[in-house]
Enzyme design. Structure first.
Site, PDB file in Angstrom:
ATOM      1  N   GLU A  74      -4.514   8.140   7.066  1.00  0.00           N
ATOM      2  CA  GLU A  74      -5.453   7.162   6.501  1.00  0.00           C
ATOM      3  C   GLU A  74      -5.706   6.029   7.490  1.00  0.00           C
ATOM      4  O   GLU A  74      -6.844   5.574   7.659  1.00  0.00           O
ATOM      5  CB  GLU A  74      -4.894   6.610   5.189  1.00  0.00           C
ATOM      6  N   GLU A 120       2.289   1.840  -3.462  1.00  0.00           N
ATOM      7  CA  GLU A 120       1.266   2.401  -4.361  1.00  0.00           C
ATOM      8  C   GLU A 120       1.154   3.912  -4.187  1.00  0.00           C
ATOM      9  O   GLU A 120       1.076   4.661  -5.164  1.00  0.00           O
ATOM     10  CB  GLU A 120      -0.068   1.719  -4.078  1.00  0.00           C
ATOM     11  N   HIS A 121       1.173   4.373  -2.948  1.00  0.00           N
ATOM     12  CA  HIS A 121       1.100   5.818  -2.688  1.00  0.00           C
ATOM     13  C   HIS A 121       2.290   6.558  -3.293  1.00  0.00           C
ATOM     14  O   HIS A 121       2.143   7.670  -3.815  1.00  0.00           O
ATOM     15  CB  HIS A 121       1.066   6.074  -1.175  1.00  0.00           C
ATOM     16  N   HIS A 172       0.835  -1.205   0.000  1.00  0.00           N
ATOM     17  CA  HIS A 172       0.000   0.000   0.000  1.00  0.00           C
ATOM     18  C   HIS A 172       0.872   1.259   0.000  1.00  0.00           C
ATOM     19  O   HIS A 172       0.579   2.234  -0.705  1.00  0.00           O
ATOM     20  CB  HIS A 172      -0.910  -0.019   1.221  1.00  0.00           C
TER      21      HIS A 172
END
Length: 435
Positions: free
Chosen positions: A142, A65-66, A62
């Site tokens: 997040e 991906e950011h 994750h």
């Protein structure tokens, strides 16, 4: 309705031309040509998600991906944002348990530019140290936001209870400790080890020149890493319980059972069974527990499948004082599911599934996603005709068999979140479910 749907009656309207090629380096390029639209969606899917991680690097997929949007060899993060905005459309990425996907939806005349930007951030990200520190804070926010959203975080708790200390039991976001301590070197090494033409699928759907698209993608990926990547270990459903106390006005409740893989011959039985039980306003749970009794704000069922295992479950949000009464009604409905399923509700469930499949044909994003998912999951394109044929095979007997198979196991998963004082214990619920 008689339970049989002639797919060609629906599909003649959606003329489609699927083509695919697997390059020598393992890269899959698949397209869906649609003359009647003005847009094109391109997906780059990597068969690498949180279940490819270890306990020590949980959350790195994750994070990676950011970082894709934070600068390349030729574009700064600001340049990327400005170039995307100049051509409009939609650009984003997401990480799941099994994949990471980067996508863009643009007007057909902007496809070449979209390919240039999307492949650049995928292939040439620099993982700049300053950008990494800034994004670290964004990802922490997040994580905190998810923790503050009960109907999101309860599913993470559920996965943890169902799969324990396995990759499928861990959060996609990872832990606060890992996010705070991840280094650039770890990120770069993970990219080199887990991103390869061997596990990448590039798909596109819309109005475009297919041959030109193939040529552009082949050119962009010609020098990309083609090494073998680390594969995930097989998952095993365990079951168990996890109760998290939190001062909430509403209780979150999940009850789960071992489900089936999407490779299982009876996969569509589990999907349709879920629709009948809790897949809409006409479903049994919604009608009996919400509409007639008014005990819950929300109640639904789900069937989540992976290549090697699956989970069948029920979710509810309600006042904690009603939780045991709700469990009594729920177990009654689960028992009833093993004894009485009729053709009318099967037709209704099939109609829901088929309408979702066919209505998605109107969207280039859904079609591009369908292609990439098909190749990622099955190694080939699964047509709507093939899916509808499988749905048509589902019968009263096959659904009854599936219900009995799922509910006959004693290793249930019980998860709650909220200010819950008196809930039946695990073994009592197991006893209530026995038939």
């Amino acid at each position: 309705m008689n339970g049989v749907y002639e797919s060609k009656l629906y599909l003649n309207y959606f003329m489609t031309s699927i083509s695919s090629i697997v390059k020598e380096n393992g890269l899959v390029i698949a397209t869906d040509k649609i003359q009647e639209v003005e847009s094109v969606t391109i997906n780059i899917l990597v068969k690498n998600g949180s279940r490819n991680e270890t306990e020590g690097n949980n959350g790195i997929s994750h994070f990676l991906e950011h970082m894709a949007f934070k600068g390349t060899n030729t574009r700064s993060a600001t340049n990327i944002a400005e170039e995307f905005d100049m051509i409009g459309g939609q650009f984003n990425a997401y990480t799941s348990k099994t994949a990471t996907v980067y996508y863009a939806k643009v007007l057909k005349n902007d496809l070449s530019k979209a390919i240039d930007i999307l492949t650049d951030i995928f292939l040439n990200s620099t993982f700049d140290a300053e950008e990494l520190e800034r994004e670290r804070e964004v990802i922490l926010q997040e994580l905190y936001m998810t923790r503050d959203t009960p109907d999101d975080i309860v599913f993470d708790y559920f996965q943890e209870a169902a799969f324990g200390n396995q990759p499928l039991g861990r959060s996609i976001l990872g832990t606060e400790e890992f996010i705070k301590n991840l280094t650039r070197e770890e990120l770069v090494n993970y990219f080199k080890n887990q991103y390869s033409t061997k596990n990448t699928i590039v798909s596109a759907a819309g109005n475009f020149d297919v041959a030109a698209f193939h040529g552009l993608i082949e050119q962009k990926f010609q020098d990309f890493n083609s090494n073998e990547t680390n594969q995930y270990k097989l998952g095993k459903y365990i079951g168990g319980e996890l109760h998290v106390k939190k001062p909430l006005e509403q209780a979150q409740f999940l009850l789960g059972f071992e489900g089936v893989s999407y490779l299982d011959d009876n996969f569509y039985d589990s999907q349709i069974l879920s629709v009948i039980l809790g897949g809409g306003m006409s479903s049994r749970l919604f009608q009996e527990i919400r509409e007639k009794k008014g005990l819950v704000y929300n109640i639904s069922s789900f069937s989540s499948s992976y290549s090697d295992c699956g989970v069948f479950g029920v979710y509810a949000a309600l006042d904690s004082k009603n939780i045991n009464l709700m469990i009594d009604l729920l177990t009654e409905q689960l028992h009833y599911l093993t004894k009485n399923i009729n053709d009318k509700e099967i037709d209704r469930a099939k109609a829901q599934m088929i309408s979702g499949i066919l209505m998605s044909m109107e969207c280039t994003s859904a079609r591009a996603k369908k292609i990439s998912n098909s190749f990622a999951m099955f190694g080939r394109y699964i047509s709507n005709d093939e899916i509808l044929n499988e749905i048509n095979k589902v019968s009263v007997q096959s659904l009854t068999n599936m219900a009995k198979k799922i509910l006959s196991k004693n290793n249930i998963t019980l998860t709650t979140l909220g200010n819950i004082e008196n809930i039946y214990d695990y073994n009592k619920i197991v006893d209530k479910l026995k038939f």
